[in-house]
Design a protein around this motif. Structure first.
Motif, short mmCIF file in Angstrom:
data_model
loop_
_atom_site.label_atom_id
_atom_site.label_comp_id
_atom_site.label_asym_id
_atom_site.label_seq_id
_atom_site.Cartn_x
_atom_site.Cartn_y
_atom_site.Cartn_z
N LEU A 7 -6.59 0.91 4.77
CA LEU A 7 -7.68 0.85 3.79
C LEU A 7 -9.03 0.84 4.48
O LEU A 7 -10.00 1.41 3.97
N TYR A 67 -4.75 6.19 -2.71
CA TYR A 67 -4.37 4.94 -2.06
C TYR A 67 -4.10 3.91 -3.15
O TYR A 67 -5.04 3.46 -3.80
N CYS A 115 -2.34 -5.55 -5.17
CA CYS A 115 -2.86 -6.83 -4.70
C CYS A 115 -2.28 -7.94 -5.55
O CYS A 115 -2.07 -7.76 -6.76
N HIS A 118 -2.88 -3.19 -9.46
CA HIS A 118 -3.03 -2.05 -8.56
C HIS A 118 -4.47 -1.54 -8.57
O HIS A 118 -4.97 -1.13 -9.62
N ALA A 173 -3.22 0.32 -3.78
CA ALA A 173 -3.14 -1.00 -3.16
C ALA A 173 -2.74 -2.01 -4.22
O ALA A 173 -3.54 -2.34 -5.10
N MET A 182 -1.96 -2.53 6.07
CA MET A 182 -2.77 -2.30 4.87
C MET A 182 -4.26 -2.40 5.20
O MET A 182 -5.06 -1.54 4.80
N LEU A 223 0.85 -1.18 0.00
CA LEU A 223 0.00 0.00 0.00
C LEU A 223 0.88 1.23 0.00
O LEU A 223 1.78 1.36 0.85
#
Length: 179
Positions: A29, A123, A127, A113, A125, A25, A4
């Motif tokens: 989030l 943000y 993954c 992303h 993230a 994270m 993140l």
């Protein structure tokens, strides 16, 4: 590794948070209503497995998730660098948009992303396989798996019509390219 990165939306070169810690994270989030989880699954699949095999292997997890979210359907999205539609699909996903339902994804293989634009912050993230992310309805966001995408993801829907984006017209994603 999942990651993140958080920025002020006017400073794309100066992250204010950078973490690979799943608990951090999840907490960061969670502050913006995004659900992030790491699933420890005994399921082992090949990237070559077809959608039905993947859906059946994850059925117990999907049933529990869909019950919690009130969702009615799930499918599998695969994208690989050899897909001739990569440039068009990437451009479509890169444009900031919202959905009228939560956008729920579980990464079976590869990664990408999910980038949310909330409260003056961005943000990002990243993954990867084993990550579940649920972006709340009406959250401005975009997705980027890069110029050579490789991922297989389960998508969970409440609306039976599937993925429907409402584009904002904001070009913010141009200022926050994925590295």
């Amino acid at each position: 590794m999942s990651r993140l990165t958080v920025f002020e939306d006017h400073t794309p070169d100066a992250p204010v948070i950078l973490t690979e810690d799943a608990a951090t994270m999840t907490a960061e989030l969670g502050r913006i209503g995004v659900q992030f989880e790491r699933w420890e699954s005994p399921v082992t699949l090949s990237p070559d497995d077809d959608a039905e095999v993947i859906l059946e292997a994850y059925r117990p997890y999907l049933n529990a998730l869909m019950g919690t979210k009130g969702a009615g359907s799930a499918d599998v999205l695969k994208l690989t660098p050899d897909n001739p539609n990569v440039p068009a699909l990437r451009q479509k996903f890169l444009s900031e948009h919202i959905h009228t339902e939560d956008e729920i994804r579980f990464f079976v293989h590869g990664g990408g992303h999910f980038i949310m634009h909330v409260g003056g912050k961005v943000y990002d993230a990243y993954c990867e396989a084993g990550d579940l992310i649920s972006v709340p309805a009406n959250t401005k966001h975009w997705f980027d798996a890069g110029e050579k995408p490789f991922f297989t993801a389960l998508r969970v829907f409440t609306d039976q019509s599937g993925w429907v984006a409402h584009f904002t017209g904001d070009k913010i994603s141009d200022r926050f390219p994925v590295a």
